[in-house]
Design an enzyme around this catalytic site. Structure first.
Site, PDB file in Angstrom:
ATOM      1  N   TYR A 109     -13.110  30.708 -22.741  1.00 40.87           N
ATOM      2  CA  TYR A 109     -14.522  30.482 -22.428  1.00 40.87           C
ATOM      3  C   TYR A 109     -14.906  29.089 -22.901  1.00 40.87           C
ATOM      4  O   TYR A 109     -14.600  28.705 -24.042  1.00 40.87           O
ATOM      5  CB  TYR A 109     -15.397  31.523 -23.148  1.00 40.87           C
ATOM      6  CG  TYR A 109     -16.872  31.300 -22.910  1.00 40.87           C
ATOM      7  CD1 TYR A 109     -17.537  31.961 -21.884  1.00 40.87           C
ATOM      8  CD2 TYR A 109     -17.592  30.403 -23.700  1.00 40.87           C
ATOM      9  CE1 TYR A 109     -18.886  31.732 -21.646  1.00 40.87           C
ATOM     10  CE2 TYR A 109     -18.939  30.170 -23.461  1.00 40.87           C
ATOM     11  CZ  TYR A 109     -19.575  30.836 -22.445  1.00 40.87           C
ATOM     12  OH  TYR A 109     -20.904  30.609 -22.205  1.00 40.87           O
ATOM     13  N   GLU A 199     -21.087  26.011 -17.522  1.00 39.48           N
ATOM     14  CA  GLU A 199     -20.260  27.081 -18.101  1.00 39.48           C
ATOM     15  C   GLU A 199     -19.027  27.362 -17.248  1.00 39.48           C
ATOM     16  O   GLU A 199     -19.122  27.442 -16.020  1.00 39.48           O
ATOM     17  CB  GLU A 199     -21.100  28.358 -18.213  1.00 39.48           C
ATOM     18  CG  GLU A 199     -20.369  29.525 -18.845  1.00 39.48           C
ATOM     19  CD  GLU A 199     -21.205  30.811 -18.784  1.00 39.48           C
ATOM     20  OE1 GLU A 199     -21.493  31.311 -17.674  1.00 39.48           O
ATOM     21  OE2 GLU A 199     -21.572  31.306 -19.863  1.00 39.48           O
TER      22      GLU A 199
END
Ligand code: ADP
Ligand code: MG
Length: 223
Positions: A109, A199
């Site tokens: 992530y 993101e």
């Protein structure tokens, strides 16, 4: 303003952030001709809606043949997509992104957003990629690492190394290099486009040690 995944990936390409090859399609037939121009099978068919959790809701499907690809595309295009972010009525899907399927070794992530209390951008990094980061933060907060981007200095190379070398087991050297380069580019993108969020979940290390943004989410600050 939220961008669709395919739009965010076009921007990633401009900033030299590697993404899988792919293009959007608005019908099953068009999906078939797009796939013909890409590496694969396998291909991935991805609903383009402003909602996360598409994978679990059936909005991301990995297919191994052209006929499977066309039926996945028409199933996604002809039914509202329900995910944990859409509400029970779901969201109509107008376009699907057709991509080459990549061989994933690890999912990471990575995001840049603004930390309002510190008044600076923050890079958030976790080796538990592919899952909802809110869940990781509440069940295993030690897996969520942060580095602040001081506006006076910008992103510093040691910060990328701190995050990259936190991985266990340590990826191949070229993959660590790919990660640190990508972090620097994502910070540059974030600042130059006035983002409130950039993101990548998951950021992937492939079996041949390439680093690729397999998902992409960009929100631009309208102000
Ligand atoms: P969402 O976050 O909305 O569920 P993702 O783009 O993250 O959608 O896709 C969900 C999962 O599907 C990813 O975690 C990854 O495992 C897989 N996936 C997505 N795109 C690809 C691709 N191009 N090649 C291989 N696997 C993929
Ligand atoms: Mg995702």
């Amino acid at each position: 303003m939220k961008l669709h995944e395919f739009q965010a990936k076009e921007i990633f390409r401009k900033f030299n952030i590697p993404v899988p090859e792919g293009r959007v399609a608005a019908s099953a037939k068009e999906a078939g001709s797009v796939a013909g121009e890409l590496k694969g099978p396998p291909w991935v068919v991805k609903a383009q809606v402003h909602a996360g959790g598409r994978g679990k809701g059936g909005g991301v499907r990995i297919v191994k043949s052209l006929s499977e690809l066309k039926s996945a595309a028409s199933a996604i295009l002809n039914n509202p997509l329900v995910t944990r972010q859409t509400g029970p009525e779901g969201r109509k899907v107008h376009q699907v992104l057709i991509e080459e399927g990549v061989e994933i070794d690890r999912e990471i992530y990575l995001a840049v957003t603004i930390d309002r209390s510190r008044a600076m951008p923050v890079v958030i990094f976790s080796r538990a990629g592919g899952m909802d980061i809110e869940d990781v933060a509440s069940t295993s907060p030690e897996l969520v690492l942060k580095q602040f981007v001081n506006p006076a200095t910008g992103w510093m190379p040691y910060q990328g190394k701190t995050l990259g070398y936190s991985l266990h087991p340590l990826p191949a050297p070229e993959a660590v290099k790919g990660l640190t380069t990508l972090m620097e580019r994502l910070c540059r993108l974030f600042v130059s486009l006035d983002c409130s969020l950039a993101e990548i979940n998951p950021l992937v290390i492939t079996k041949d040690a390439r680093v690729l943004a397999v998902d992409a989410k960009i929100t631009i600050d309208d102000n």
